[in-house]
Write a protein that holds these residues in place. Structure first.
Motif, PDB file in Angstrom:
ATOM      1  N   LEU A 150      44.663  33.861  34.916  1.00  0.00           N
ATOM      2  CA  LEU A 150      43.305  33.341  35.091  1.00  0.00           C
ATOM      3  C   LEU A 150      42.381  34.025  34.097  1.00  0.00           C
ATOM      4  O   LEU A 150      42.452  35.241  33.906  1.00  0.00           O
ATOM      5  CB  LEU A 150      42.799  33.625  36.508  1.00  0.00           C
ATOM      6  CG  LEU A 150      43.280  32.741  37.643  1.00  0.00           C
ATOM      7  CD1 LEU A 150      42.711  33.269  38.959  1.00  0.00           C
ATOM      8  CD2 LEU A 150      42.882  31.292  37.428  1.00  0.00           C
ATOM      9  N   LEU A 199      38.786  30.506  44.061  1.00  0.00           N
ATOM     10  CA  LEU A 199      38.685  29.480  43.023  1.00  0.00           C
ATOM     11  C   LEU A 199      38.121  28.169  43.550  1.00  0.00           C
ATOM     12  O   LEU A 199      37.604  27.353  42.773  1.00  0.00           O
ATOM     13  CB  LEU A 199      40.062  29.224  42.393  1.00  0.00           C
ATOM     14  CG  LEU A 199      40.654  30.377  41.578  1.00  0.00           C
ATOM     15  CD1 LEU A 199      42.074  30.026  41.134  1.00  0.00           C
ATOM     16  CD2 LEU A 199      39.773  30.696  40.371  1.00  0.00           C
ATOM     17  N   CYS A 240      37.033  24.746  37.724  1.00  0.00           N
ATOM     18  CA  CYS A 240      38.323  25.064  37.113  1.00  0.00           C
ATOM     19  C   CYS A 240      38.691  24.012  36.073  1.00  0.00           C
ATOM     20  O   CYS A 240      38.542  22.805  36.308  1.00  0.00           O
ATOM     21  CB  CYS A 240      39.407  25.158  38.190  1.00  0.00           C
ATOM     22  SG  CYS A 240      39.146  26.546  39.330  1.00  0.00           S
ATOM     23  N   CYS A 261      41.173  21.994  34.232  1.00  0.00           N
ATOM     24  CA  CYS A 261      42.538  21.568  34.531  1.00  0.00           C
ATOM     25  C   CYS A 261      43.218  20.944  33.315  1.00  0.00           C
ATOM     26  O   CYS A 261      42.573  20.443  32.396  1.00  0.00           O
ATOM     27  CB  CYS A 261      42.549  20.576  35.699  1.00  0.00           C
ATOM     28  SG  CYS A 261      42.043  21.339  37.264  1.00  0.00           S
ATOM     29  N   VAL A 303      42.716  23.397  43.120  1.00  0.00           N
ATOM     30  CA  VAL A 303      41.456  23.618  42.417  1.00  0.00           C
ATOM     31  C   VAL A 303      40.857  22.286  41.982  1.00  0.00           C
ATOM     32  O   VAL A 303      41.525  21.248  41.988  1.00  0.00           O
ATOM     33  CB  VAL A 303      41.662  24.526  41.187  1.00  0.00           C
ATOM     34  CG1 VAL A 303      42.233  25.869  41.593  1.00  0.00           C
ATOM     35  CG2 VAL A 303      42.568  23.856  40.162  1.00  0.00           C
ATOM     36  N   TYR A 340      43.494  28.489  33.541  1.00  0.00           N
ATOM     37  CA  TYR A 340      44.759  29.079  33.984  1.00  0.00           C
ATOM     38  C   TYR A 340      45.739  28.856  32.838  1.00  0.00           C
ATOM     39  O   TYR A 340      46.382  27.823  32.735  1.00  0.00           O
ATOM     40  CB  TYR A 340      45.214  28.375  35.256  1.00  0.00           C
ATOM     41  CG  TYR A 340      46.372  29.015  35.987  1.00  0.00           C
ATOM     42  CD1 TYR A 340      46.483  30.393  36.126  1.00  0.00           C
ATOM     43  CD2 TYR A 340      47.338  28.218  36.587  1.00  0.00           C
ATOM     44  CE1 TYR A 340      47.525  30.965  36.833  1.00  0.00           C
ATOM     45  CE2 TYR A 340      48.394  28.768  37.304  1.00  0.00           C
ATOM     46  CZ  TYR A 340      48.485  30.140  37.429  1.00  0.00           C
ATOM     47  OH  TYR A 340      49.529  30.704  38.130  1.00  0.00           O
TER      48      TYR A 340
END
Length: 303
Positions: free
Chosen positions: A166, A185, A190, A192, A216, A240
């Motif tokens: 992360l 989270l 986030c 993606c 997320v 991520y």
């Protein structure tokens, strides 16, 4: 096309069961491949394939010739490898497929260094996060992240212990706060990643024997890993990412690692090829070179 290429074409057509697929692998037109195959049949003096509009298969004579051809080409490959091993110069064409982010921001500089050491090499690169079809595309070798499904592909481990981590820009953390654990989270934006039409929005983490899976969400999704990384650096959210992709950003302070007490998913890096005969001195030298660089890159940021 020279006689050796005719033999190579014959083997590829036999393996793929497709003249057009073999032609793509050799980067020639199907018409040129058809001419070469007829030329080989004339030279050998037998019909090697039975052809129809929808299928192509070996004749009995072709099956017999196939085994002898494989042996002959293997002997030739062994001889070439022995000769190259005894030579200081590595030469040839490296046709590589590399993930977008890793390719642009890490491998390009490494390949510059590798090619400067071996100036007789020619590089041909395909930068994409879609999985290259080694059998159908003009690609000999593919760097690929992730655990490998069972297949006939040959895999050389490059960074087997690489993981996802992360990370976010200091500016984003200043504005939105630091997540204390991956479960936080759900309150963050986030970034993606879309791979093969699947949104990777369930992120997994490990601490000891405990596994934590977090669903997320965020307002930005991309099928290009480099875009997700750039969004993270711009402070648009939490990413991520493979540690290899962002190690330099962590070292420079453009990104900071979040929740270091939780291990991310494994993202091992392999170098793939279709046939063990492709593992030439050039390929071994490249794999060892990149593996050493990956190990050093991760060690520099304590990963």
């Amino acid at each position: 096309m020279n006689p050796l290429r005719d033999f190579e074409l014959f083997l590829l057509v036999a393996d793929y069961g497709s003249l057009s697929a073999a032609a793509r692998r050799l980067d020639i037109t199907p018409a040129a491949a058809s001419v070469a195959l007829k030329r080989l049949e004339a030279e050998v003096g037998v019909q090697l394939f039975l052809r129809s509009t929808r299928s192509l298969r070996l004749t009995d004579e072709g099956q017999i010739f196939l085994e002898h051809c494989r042996q002959a080409m293997q002997l030739l490959a062994d001889g070439r490898q022995a000769a190259l091993t005894g030579s200081a110069a590595l030469r040839g064409v490296l046709q590589l497929s590399i993930p977008s982010d890793f390719g642009r921001n890490v491998m390009l500089a490494w390949l510059d260094e590798f090619q400067s050491r071996h100036p007789e090499l020619t590089l041909r690169l395909l930068l994409t996060d879609r999985k290259a079809d080694i059998y159908r595309q003009a690609v000999d070798l593919a760097f690929r992240y992730g655990n490998l499904p069972d297949s006939a592909l040959v895999a050389l481990p490059i960074a087997p212990h690489n993981r996802r981590i992360l990370c976010a820009a200091p500016d984003y953390i200043e504005r939105h706060g630091m997540p204390e654990s991956p479960s936080d989270l759900v309150r963050h934006n986030c970034l993606c990643f879309l791979l093969d039409d699947y949104v990777h929005d369930r992120w997994r983490f490990f601490r000891g024997d405990q596994e934590l899976s977090v669903q997320v969400k965020g307002n930005r999704i991309s099928d290009d890993g480099d875009v997700a990384r750039r969004w993270a650096i711009a402070g648009q959210g939490i990413a991520y990412k493979s540690a290899l992709d962002v190690a330099a950003d962590l070292a420079a302070g453009r990104l900071i690692r979040l929740c270091p007490g939780f291990a991310g998913e494994l993202a091992p890096l392999h170098l793939l090829c279709a046939d063990r005969r492709q593992i030439s001195p050039v390929v071994r030298a490249l794999s060892e070179f990149v593996a050493d660089r990956c190990q050093q890159l991760l060690a520099d940021v304590g990963l």
